[in-house]
Design an enzyme around this catalytic site. Structure first.
Site, PDB file in Angstrom:
ATOM      1  N   HIS A 292     -44.432   3.088  79.093  1.00 25.88           N
ATOM      2  CA  HIS A 292     -44.148   3.405  80.495  1.00 25.88           C
ATOM      3  C   HIS A 292     -42.790   4.118  80.576  1.00 25.88           C
ATOM      4  CE1 HIS A 292     -43.955   2.916  84.849  1.00 25.88           C
ATOM      5  NE2 HIS A 292     -42.702   2.491  84.692  1.00 25.88           N
TER       6      HIS A 292
ATOM      7  N   GLY B  39     -58.861  33.762  61.556  1.00 23.38           N
ATOM      8  CA  GLY B  39     -60.027  34.062  62.367  1.00 23.38           C
ATOM      9  C   GLY B  39     -59.714  34.321  63.827  1.00 23.38           C
TER      10      GLY B  39
ATOM     11  N   GLY C 154     -69.553  34.414  77.360  1.00 25.11           N
ATOM     12  CA  GLY C 154     -69.943  33.613  76.211  1.00 25.11           C
ATOM     13  C   GLY C 154     -69.654  34.297  74.898  1.00 25.11           C
TER      14      GLY C 154
END
Length: 465
Positions: free
Chosen positions: A444, A41, A272
């Site tokens: 970390h 698509g 859009g």
């Protein structure tokens, strides 16, 4: 041609459609999928994947250009880079091709029958497909509509020649010297930023008062600063009126009401997307609508029994991962499983520079939903990993209920924060509270530590802020 009968027919092999078909095949459902173009698509072929390839190439080019400038702080020098956009596009196309083949292979492995051609409903159980070898009739017990969406065209700026959609922008083999982007949403800014990094002079024209209006201003502020640093001119409150008669110039009504002429080699319109509801015989069905979209319930069932709809054709948010989740769910429902659709934990990611990710409710939405909220911020300027990547712009924000500390929303803006979207989505999906996130040991040094620190901050005891 001989008619085909099956238990499940999926119309459209985009992210929602092919995932639905694959999952159905895995569950032993006799499944057929119909696609007029290529599998994958819009997202795979002319959207998510190729745009991220272009964005990555632009980031690499910009990084090398910064090193060549002598202004960088890493102590590395190199020569000025050059871009061969045709080779970049060929690289992008090769990635898309491999993924196309991969999707086709997955469908085959799941024993899904693929029919290539344009589908059209005769009725709610019967579809005709115009294939290269003739008309194929398919009858199914259950049908899934996954026809997707297409770019919105402005009446004053029809696509053609210099006026292009995102599809054509991703296929350009020569860099436009001057690019005007009409629409300051995520598609326009992602592509506009990429072309600016490659050396184009970019102007963004946005009709609303600010860019990325779907995100709150706190999240978009770092993006605005970066656009300015890249030399991108942003016109807000401005409306594109059309091309000048001579061509090569866009006429814009500025916020002040005056008319401005913008010279452009290409005009990229990104105002859009609209659902694809034409061309597949929707008029033969009796479907309730929600504006331009097909109305669905919490199981993606339409107003017709045995007819489901998923993805962009059903409305916002128009996101590939939303369509995929819906497709998987519908396949399991067809197989007899009990499932419902809940969109609260869908991450939305904007691949601008810096990136934005948002899941759940923002601060103002949360305040409207509950009486009192707690909000924790942690800036990347205090995060060691972000600082070593020269990407300390931005922050992580956690929004939670004040009474029981249930997390309602998580947002971040910063370099590479799209990779935090899975952790954010998981926290909401699992119903995490601030204490759950704060009590989870985060490795970390990583940018993910900012998520823990923001939660600690909402509890009132951040360690590093």
């Amino acid at each position: 041609m001989r008619d085909i009968s099956c238990k499940l027919l999926v119309i459209g092999a985009g992210p929602g459609g092919y995932v639905c078909a694959i999952r159905a095949g895995q569950l032993g459902i006799d499944t057929v999928i119909v696609e007029a173009r290529k599998t994958g698509g819009t997202c795979l072929n002319v959207g998510c994947i190729p745009s991220k390839a272009l964005i990555h190439a632009a980031e690499e080019y910009d990084r090398i250009a910064d090193l060549a400038s002598g202004r960088n702080t890493l102590g590395i020098r190199t020569t000025k880079p050059e871009i061969d956009l045709s080779r970049t596009v060929a690289w992008k196309d090769a990635i898309v091709g491999r993924l196309n083949n991969g999707v086709s292979g997955l469908l085959k492995r799941a024993k899904v029958k693929m029919v290539q051609g344009q589908a059209r409903f005769r009725d709610g159980k019967t579809v005709e497909v115009e294939t290269e070898t003739g008309r194929q009739v398919i009858r199914a017990e259950t049908v899934v509509i996954a026809t997707g969406s297409a770019p919105v065209e402005l009446p004053s700026l029809p696509f053609g020649d210099a006026v292009i959609s995102s599809t054509e922008a991703l296929a350009l083999t020569e860099l436009p010297e001057r690019l005007v982007v009409v629409g300051g949403g995520y598609i326009g800014l992602e592509l506009g930023t990429a072309f600016a990094k490659l050396g184009a002079k970019v102007t963004v024209v946005e009709a609303q008062a600010r860019i990325l209006p779907q995100y709150d201003a706190e999240l978009t502020r770092p993006v605005s600063r970066r656009l300015q640093a890249l030399g991108i001119d942003v016109m807000t409150g401005a409306k594109a009126k059309g091309l000048a008669k001579a061509g090569g110039t866009l006429l814009v009504e500025a916020e002040s009401g005056s008319e401005v002429s913008l010279a452009a080699d290409r005009i990229l319109v990104t105002v859009g997307r609209k659902p694809v509801t034409q061309g597949w015989g929707m008029e033969e069905l009796v479907l309730d609508r929600d504006g331009p979209f097909i109305r669905i319930d919490e199981t993606c069932q339409t107003s017709m029994r045995g007819l489901y709809a998923i993805g962009d054709v059903t409305g916002e948010p128009m996101l590939a991962h939303r369509a995929m989740a819906q497709g998987e769910m519908v396949a399991e429902i067809v197989a007899g499983h009990r499932r419902v659709w809940d969109k609260r934990a869908i991450p939305a990611v904007c691949f601008t520079d810096p990136e934005i990710v948002a899941v759940g409710l923002g601060p103002e939405e949360a305040r409207r939903a509950v009486s009192d909220v707690r909000i924790g911020h942690f800036p990347f300027s205090a995060n060691g990993r972000a600082m070593t990547k020269v990407g300390e712009e931005g922050f992580v924000r956690v929004v939670a209920r004040a009474d029981n500390h249930l997390v309602l929303g998580i947002q971040a803006v910063g370099h590479g924060v799209s990779e935090l979207s899975a952790a954010f989505g998981l926290a909401l999906e699992m119903g995490a509270r601030l204490e759950d996130i704060a009590g989870t040991i985060h490795a970390h040094p990583t940018q993910g530590e900012a998520f823990q620190e923001a939660s600690l901050g909402a509890l009132g005891h951040a360690l590093h802020a």
